[in-house]
Scaffold this active site. Sequence first.
Site, short mmCIF file in Angstrom:
data_model
loop_
_atom_site.label_atom_id
_atom_site.label_comp_id
_atom_site.label_asym_id
_atom_site.label_seq_id
_atom_site.Cartn_x
_atom_site.Cartn_y
_atom_site.Cartn_z
N SER A 29 51.36 52.43 37.26
CA SER A 29 50.79 53.73 36.90
C SER A 29 51.74 54.89 37.20
CB SER A 29 49.46 53.95 37.64
OG SER A 29 49.65 53.88 39.05
N THR A 30 52.44 54.83 38.33
CA THR A 30 53.37 55.91 38.66
C THR A 30 54.57 55.89 37.72
OG1 THR A 30 52.68 55.68 40.97
CG2 THR A 30 54.60 57.04 40.54
N ASP A 80 61.08 53.69 40.04
CA ASP A 80 59.88 52.86 40.08
C ASP A 80 59.01 53.32 41.24
OD1 ASP A 80 58.09 50.89 39.42
OD2 ASP A 80 59.40 49.20 39.90
N ALA A 82 55.90 52.14 44.29
CA ALA A 82 55.77 51.13 45.34
C ALA A 82 54.30 51.01 45.71
CB ALA A 82 56.59 51.53 46.57
N LYS A 93 56.22 45.60 46.57
CA LYS A 93 55.98 45.89 45.17
C LYS A 93 55.41 44.63 44.50
CE LYS A 93 59.21 47.93 42.88
NZ LYS A 93 58.15 48.73 42.23
N GLY A 96 51.42 45.14 40.16
CA GLY A 96 51.27 45.02 38.71
C GLY A 96 51.81 43.71 38.16
N GLU A 102 61.44 43.68 38.15
CA GLU A 102 61.73 44.91 38.88
C GLU A 102 62.89 44.70 39.84
OE1 GLU A 102 57.22 46.87 38.94
OE2 GLU A 102 57.92 45.67 40.63
N LYS A 120 51.13 55.86 50.14
CA LYS A 120 51.93 54.64 50.11
C LYS A 120 52.89 54.52 51.30
CE LYS A 120 50.32 53.32 46.06
NZ LYS A 120 49.52 54.47 45.65
#
Length: 219
Positions: A29-30, A80, A82, A93, A96, A102, A120
């Site tokens: 999502s981020t 990316d 976390a 990580k 997802g 990644e 986080k």
Amino acid sequence: MTQDELKQATARAAIEHVPSGIIGVGTGSTANFFIDELAKIKHKIDGAVASSEATAQRLKGHGIEVLELNSVGELAVYVDGADEITAHMHMIKGGGGALTREKIVAACSKKFVCIADASKLVGMLGKFPLPVEVIPMARSYVARQLTALGGQPVLRQGFTTDNGNVILDVHGLQIMNPVELESRINQIIGVVTNGLFAARPADVLLLGAADGVKTLTAI
């Protein structure tokens, strides 16, 4: 600010770390908020390498060219999110399910910029279950080995990675030495990789908080 607003703020801040050239882009999502921001400067970059099929589709939807990693070599930056991150820039990580790709893209990047909201940042990794990508036929064997390490592995039901594998989410770990545990789990036969990003941590953390985005580096 809502969690999504914090994520958007960190995504905007990450654009300042994007040089010209080819960019590595994460999953989740981020990372999606970052892709939306990247689209605004797509004329300044030469394309992107995606860490998942979902990311590739979102990039293409914005008209950003998606390139194969084997054809581009080293990347200038990888951006990316976390699931957890410490002040030492060690991360968990893989929430997802894209942890292997990644980790590959991060390894090929000169700079790793992590973008995350303040929730986080943790003192010790392990509250978030550690994802481990596993060759399907080795699932039970790997689960027994992870149990021997003190974890409680749970199969992620109904999920297959982009690589055709399964994920065991390992609960109950208190990860005192992330670098050592990352290596130890990766040595279990049947493990593709695990969601500890410690041997190659982030270089910069852009942390979204109510009073703005803070830039952190490893202590």
